[in-house]
Motif scaffolding. Structure first.
Motif, PDB file in Angstrom:
ATOM      1  N   VAL A  28       0.854  -1.168   0.000  1.00 16.80           N
ATOM      2  CA  VAL A  28       0.000   0.000   0.000  1.00 16.80           C
ATOM      3  C   VAL A  28       0.899   1.230   0.000  1.00 16.80           C
ATOM      4  CG1 VAL A  28      -0.185   0.228   2.513  1.00 16.80           C
ATOM      5  CG2 VAL A  28      -2.068   1.016   1.056  1.00 16.80           C
ATOM      6  N   VAL A  29       0.397   2.314  -0.565  1.00 19.12           N
ATOM      7  CA  VAL A  29       1.194   3.528  -0.724  1.00 19.12           C
ATOM      8  C   VAL A  29       0.737   4.580   0.282  1.00 19.12           C
ATOM      9  CG1 VAL A  29       1.865   5.382  -2.319  1.00 19.12           C
ATOM     10  CG2 VAL A  29       1.484   3.058  -3.191  1.00 19.12           C
ATOM     11  N   PHE A  30       1.688   5.161   0.992  1.00 21.93           N
ATOM     12  CA  PHE A  30       1.412   6.329   1.835  1.00 21.93           C
ATOM     13  C   PHE A  30       1.833   7.580   1.081  1.00 21.93           C
ATOM     14  CE2 PHE A  30       3.279   9.701   4.385  1.00 21.93           C
ATOM     15  CZ  PHE A  30       2.217  10.043   5.212  1.00 21.93           C
ATOM     16  N   LYS A  31       0.985   8.627   1.137  1.00 20.37           N
ATOM     17  CA  LYS A  31       1.337   9.909   0.538  1.00 20.37           C
ATOM     18  C   LYS A  31       1.110  11.021   1.548  1.00 20.37           C
ATOM     19  CE  LYS A  31       0.461   8.887  -4.350  1.00 20.37           C
ATOM     20  NZ  LYS A  31      -0.269   9.311  -5.579  1.00 20.37           N
ATOM     21  N   ALA A  32       2.140  11.851   1.743  1.00 15.20           N
ATOM     22  CA  ALA A  32       1.954  13.055   2.546  1.00 15.20           C
ATOM     23  C   ALA A  32       0.991  13.977   1.810  1.00 15.20           C
ATOM     24  CB  ALA A  32       3.293  13.752   2.765  1.00 15.20           C
ATOM     25  N   SER A  33       0.258  14.791   2.569  1.00 15.39           N
ATOM     26  CA  SER A  33      -0.742  15.654   1.950  1.00 15.39           C
ATOM     27  C   SER A  33      -0.113  16.630   0.972  1.00 15.39           C
ATOM     28  CB  SER A  33      -1.525  16.431   3.006  1.00 15.39           C
ATOM     29  OG  SER A  33      -2.545  17.200   2.399  1.00 15.39           O
ATOM     30  N   PHE A  34       1.086  17.151   1.304  1.00 18.46           N
ATOM     31  CA  PHE A  34       1.788  18.011   0.353  1.00 18.46           C
ATOM     32  C   PHE A  34       3.230  17.560   0.262  1.00 18.46           C
ATOM     33  CE2 PHE A  34       1.954  20.171   4.468  1.00 18.46           C
ATOM     34  CZ  PHE A  34       3.298  20.462   4.607  1.00 18.46           C
ATOM     35  N   GLY A  35       3.821  17.839  -0.889  1.00 17.99           N
ATOM     36  CA  GLY A  35       5.192  17.407  -1.133  1.00 17.99           C
ATOM     37  C   GLY A  35       5.344  16.957  -2.568  1.00 17.99           C
ATOM     38  N   ALA A  36       6.199  17.660  -3.316  1.00 15.45           N
ATOM     39  CA  ALA A  36       6.366  17.381  -4.742  1.00 15.45           C
ATOM     40  C   ALA A  36       7.484  16.365  -4.959  1.00 15.45           C
ATOM     41  CB  ALA A  36       6.673  18.682  -5.490  1.00 15.45           C
ATOM     42  N   VAL A  37       7.636  15.962  -6.215  1.00 13.75           N
ATOM     43  CA  VAL A  37       8.681  15.048  -6.701  1.00 13.75           C
ATOM     44  C   VAL A  37       8.834  13.826  -5.800  1.00 13.75           C
ATOM     45  CG1 VAL A  37       9.928  16.836  -7.954  1.00 13.75           C
ATOM     46  CG2 VAL A  37      10.565  16.390  -5.608  1.00 13.75           C
ATOM     47  N   ALA A  38       7.715  13.249  -5.388  1.00 16.67           N
ATOM     48  CA  ALA A  38       7.674  11.997  -4.617  1.00 16.67           C
ATOM     49  C   ALA A  38       8.361  12.114  -3.264  1.00 16.67           C
ATOM     50  CB  ALA A  38       8.300  10.855  -5.422  1.00 16.67           C
ATOM     51  N   SER A  39       8.528  13.343  -2.749  1.00 19.79           N
ATOM     52  CA  SER A  39       9.246  13.522  -1.486  1.00 19.79           C
ATOM     53  C   SER A  39       8.492  12.960  -0.290  1.00 19.79           C
ATOM     54  CB  SER A  39       9.526  15.020  -1.249  1.00 19.79           C
ATOM     55  OG  SER A  39       8.319  15.752  -1.172  1.00 19.79           O
ATOM     56  N   GLY A  40       7.161  12.861  -0.387  1.00 20.91           N
ATOM     57  CA  GLY A  40       6.383  12.355   0.734  1.00 20.91           C
ATOM     58  C   GLY A  40       5.685  11.044   0.439  1.00 20.91           C
ATOM     59  N   VAL A  41       6.221  10.262  -0.494  1.00 21.22           N
ATOM     60  CA  VAL A  41       5.593   9.009  -0.916  1.00 21.22           C
ATOM     61  C   VAL A  41       6.416   7.824  -0.401  1.00 21.22           C
ATOM     62  CG1 VAL A  41       4.854   7.611  -2.883  1.00 21.22           C
ATOM     63  CG2 VAL A  41       4.662  10.106  -2.979  1.00 21.22           C
ATOM     64  N   ARG A  42       5.712   6.845   0.216  1.00 20.69           N
ATOM     65  CA  ARG A  42       6.385   5.643   0.700  1.00 20.69           C
ATOM     66  C   ARG A  42       5.538   4.416   0.367  1.00 20.69           C
ATOM     67  NH1 ARG A  42       9.252   7.207   6.489  1.00 20.69           N
ATOM     68  NH2 ARG A  42       9.648   9.392   6.002  1.00 20.69           N
ATOM     69  N   LEU A  43       6.220   3.350   0.003  1.00 22.80           N
ATOM     70  CA  LEU A  43       5.564   2.088  -0.338  1.00 22.80           C
ATOM     71  C   LEU A  43       5.832   1.079   0.766  1.00 22.80           C
ATOM     72  CD1 LEU A  43       4.025   0.349  -2.439  1.00 22.80           C
ATOM     73  CD2 LEU A  43       6.260  -0.204  -3.445  1.00 22.80           C
ATOM     74  N   PHE A  44       4.757   0.470   1.299  1.00 18.77           N
ATOM     75  CA  PHE A  44       4.885  -0.473   2.400  1.00 18.77           C
ATOM     76  C   PHE A  44       4.471  -1.876   1.971  1.00 18.77           C
ATOM     77  CE2 PHE A  44       4.706   3.551   4.617  1.00 18.77           C
ATOM     78  CZ  PHE A  44       5.629   3.384   5.639  1.00 18.77           C
ATOM     79  N   HIS A  45       5.395  -2.830   2.164  1.00 18.24           N
ATOM     80  CA  HIS A  45       5.117  -4.251   1.951  1.00 18.24           C
ATOM     81  C   HIS A  45       4.916  -4.976   3.282  1.00 18.24           C
ATOM     82  CE1 HIS A  45       6.248  -4.331  -2.382  1.00 18.24           C
ATOM     83  NE2 HIS A  45       7.046  -3.347  -2.029  1.00 18.24           N
TER      84      HIS A  45
END
Length: 263
Positions: free
Chosen positions: A67-84
């Motif tokens: 599942v993917v976590f995304k910060a509410s704001f943050g460009a160029v994938a700076s706040g995106v994390r993928l969890f296995h």
């Protein structure tokens, strides 16, 4: 600060603003975007927004992974994390609600906390940058670096097909948008899903947003027709800022002609 001042210019002072305040409403705000996409029935990855830690933990205990976590704001994938890993995800959402997180490159005072946005993981064939400025339509594929398309800085010059252009037209018409980047996932099973909408966007290649056979240009629709026509030319200079100015001037000129009985 900028959003506040733009709204005063537009709503209180009556000064034309482009992009409009409507287009800027969910700029760098992924929660607002998720609500807008769902309300308007626009295809996008399934998204869940939580404001309560217990509710989020219940979801995390049984949701599909990854599942993917995304910060509410943050460009160029700076706040995106993928969890296995479910345990890592459980600890992470607890941290977000309690201490908060800091997207890469952000000031330490911009820590985000108290809300979590999770999104289904999509098997992506390509990610398209589809852009509409006025009546000009552009598109190219965003290259992938380190598993992320956003912020890769890599441009691939695949030419958008009619279905990509129609998708861009449908999204922008539904919102009444005339300055919008629609970043769209093309899945392995052929679907197009909105990943992000940004009224103002950076450009890895500041002169062109599309090339066909090596030639820069744009797509337009013929008057009174749904047919798409390629026009070669310099339409996307300065990350499309020139085209925004040209379109706004044309609109204002048209209003003045109409006021004086012109065409």
């Amino acid at each position: 600060m900028i959003k506040d001042r733009i709204e005063i210019l537009d709503r209180e002072m009556g000064i034309p603003v482009f992009p409009t305040t409507r287009e800027m409403w969910f700029y760098e705000d992924k929660r607002r975007l998720a609500y807008w996409l769902a309300t308007n029935g626009i295809p996008h990855p399934r998204t869940w927004v939580f404001y309560d830690l217990d509710e989020c933990r219940q979801f995390v205990a049984s949701c599909d992974l990854p599942v993917v976590f995304k910060a509410s704001f943050g460009a160029v994938a700076s706040g995106v994390r993928l969890f296995h890993d479910r345990d890592k995800l459980r600890r992470f959402v607890g941290k977000v609600f309690q201490k908060g997180i800091l997207p890469n490159g952000f000031d330490r005072r911009d820590r985000q906390w108290g809300t979590v946005l999770l999104q289904e993981y999509i098997s992506v064939l390509k990610e398209w940058r589809l852009v509409r400025i006025g009546d000009s339509f552009f598109g190219h594929v965003k290259g992938c670096v380190g598993g992320f398309h956003s912020g890769s800085g890599v441009v691939e010059w695949d030419v958008p097909e009619e279905r990509h252009l129609n998708f861009l037209l449908d999204v922008t018409e539904k919102g009444g948008f005339r300055s919008m980047d629609v970043d769209a996932f093309e899945t392995t099973d052929g679907r197009l899903l909105v990943n992000e909408l940004q009224a103002v966007f950076g450009a890895s290649h500041s002169v062109d947003q599309m090339r066909k056979d090596g030639i820069a240009g744009r797509f337009v629709q013929k008057a009174g027709s749904s047919e798409w026509m390629f026009e070669p030319g310099d339409f996307a200079r300065n990350a499309c800022a020139n085209e925004r100015v040209r379109y706004l001037i044309a609109c204002r000129s048209g209003e003045k002609k109409q006021e004086h009985g012109g065409g």
